[in-house]
Write an enzyme that holds these catalytic residues in place. Structure first.
Site, PDB file in Angstrom:
ATOM      1  N   THR A  12      14.355 115.681 115.648  1.00  0.00           N
ATOM      2  CA  THR A  12      14.836 113.998 115.474  1.00  0.00           C
ATOM      3  C   THR A  12      15.340 113.712 116.697  1.00  0.00           C
ATOM      4  OG1 THR A  12      16.621 115.442 114.427  1.00  0.00           O
ATOM      5  CG2 THR A  12      18.068 113.579 116.035  1.00  0.00           C
ATOM      6  N   SER A  54      11.299 119.325 111.838  1.00  0.00           N
ATOM      7  CA  SER A  54      11.574 120.729 111.566  1.00  0.00           C
ATOM      8  C   SER A  54      11.514 121.646 110.129  1.00  0.00           C
ATOM      9  CB  SER A  54      12.213 121.284 113.126  1.00  0.00           C
ATOM     10  OG  SER A  54      13.979 121.454 112.523  1.00  0.00           O
ATOM     11  N   THR A  85      15.965 120.285 115.290  1.00  0.00           N
ATOM     12  CA  THR A  85      17.859 121.199 115.353  1.00  0.00           C
ATOM     13  C   THR A  85      17.217 122.307 114.078  1.00  0.00           C
ATOM     14  OG1 THR A  85      18.478 119.962 114.712  1.00  0.00           O
ATOM     15  CG2 THR A  85      19.735 119.944 116.666  1.00  0.00           C
ATOM     16  N   ASP A  86      16.608 122.088 113.006  1.00  0.00           N
ATOM     17  CA  ASP A  86      17.610 121.976 112.102  1.00  0.00           C
ATOM     18  C   ASP A  86      16.577 123.657 112.049  1.00  0.00           C
ATOM     19  OD1 ASP A  86      18.361 120.344 110.627  1.00  0.00           O
ATOM     20  OD2 ASP A  86      17.150 119.707 109.479  1.00  0.00           O
TER      21      ASP A  86
END
Length: 328
Positions: A12, A54, A85-86
């Site tokens: 992101t 990710s 972040t995932d």
């Protein structure tokens, strides 16, 4: 002056709007252009490793990231990796196992909002990460929303809020505000050479139990995976009435498949010996995760299987604490 290497992988933080929604397009050098003028106490250089969402992260890519750090280890004082972040928690745990004896900080960060947006957490997270990468500590860390988490303890808890990550079953290492305030001591290895240990077997499956899980499911998994992580109920409960899962789980172990039991509860870990529903599996060969979080268990099992397919040896590796992945 500290010399920091900023490695970008996408996510992101590097995304821009497109026809099909947000997608990562920016590299490390472009990210750096969005930051205020560099602090005179450090110099940042950049390198693109990959540019992916990710969600598309693969175990093989963890090796690529680990190699990038290892190959540049002697040239820099610290490292910052920008990441989506995932799957960030999986990557930070994987790097914690693959990069051994670190005397320098390897920091992973990202953002909930792209850096191209006006209201973004990306700039703060990168600056905080660079500041922590200048610290005289070793190891892998997640830095997010002003908090420092040891790499094997980060869990993404929120999809939108800036405080996306929490440290599970372990204190936060530090908080970053005007100053960096430590809340937990960091043990840094000073007398050993850093080592890259990047052997991985990605054939690992994660199963979350629910009331009504069919025992026959395990027959389908037997030929596909070398390791299976089962998220059980509570302290480690496995159903043995009506749909009895115990015989099938024992069959997996007898077939040479490493089986790890963990709990669906985020905090305080499991205890197979507490209830009858936890005592009926093969206690000698079942692997106990203690208070590790799933995001650390999965890459550690891949890493352990990359070293040996012998269940006894895998069990020994899994149950030996590494990089703070268990406190029990």
């Amino acid at each position: 002056m500290k010399k920091i290497l900023l490695l970008s992988t996408g996510g992101t933080i590097a995304s821009v709007p497109g026809e099909n929604g947000l997608a990562p397009k920016m590299g490390a050098e472009e990210l750096l252009h969005y930051l205020p003028e560099q602090n005179r106490s450090y110099q940042v250089e950049t390198k693109i490793i990959m540019t992916i969402d990710s969600t598309n992260m693969q175990p093989e890519y963890w090796i690529t990231i680990a190699k990038a750090v290892y190959e540049h280890y002697d040239q820099y004082d610290g490292f910052v990796i920008t990441h989506g972040t995932d799957t960030m928690a999986y990557t930070s745990a994987a790097l914690s196992y693959m990069l051994q004896h670190l005397a320098k900080p390897v920091v992973i960060t990202g953002s909930q909002v792209p850096i191209v947006y006006k209201r973004t957490d990306a700039k703060k997270n990168i600056i905080d990460s660079i500041r922590f990468a200048c610290e005289p500590v070793g190891g892998v860390y997640v830095v997010f929303d002003g908090r420092v988490i040891i790499g094997t303890r980060a869990v993404k808890m929120r999809t939108k809020s800036y405080d996306a990550f929490e440290s599970i079953n372990h204190p936060y290492i530090a908080y970053i505000e005007e100053n960096i305030t430590y809340h937990h001591p960091v043990r840094t290895v000073r007398n050993k050479e850093p080592r890259l240990d990047a052997s991985l077997c990605p054939d690992v499956f994660l199963l979350k139990l629910l009331p009504g899980t069919k025992p026959e499911l395990f027959d389908c998994l037997k030929g596909l995976y070398k390791g299976i992580v089962i998220e059980t109920f509570g302290s480690g409960g496995l159903p043995f009435q009506e749909r009895n899962l115990i015989p099938k789980i024992n069959e997996l172990i007898e077939a040479g498949i490493a089986v790890v039991l963990t709990t669906q509860c985020l905090e305080e870990g499991g205890d197979l010996g507490l209830y009858e529903v936890g005592r009926k599996v093969n206690q000698d060969l079942i692997i106990i995760s203690r208070d590790m979080n799933t995001e650390a268990i999965v890459p550690k099992l891949m890493w352990a299987l990359g070293k040996s397919m012998d269940i006894t040896e895998v069990k020994k590796i899994m149950e030996t604490p590494i990089a703070g992945d268990t406190t029990l």
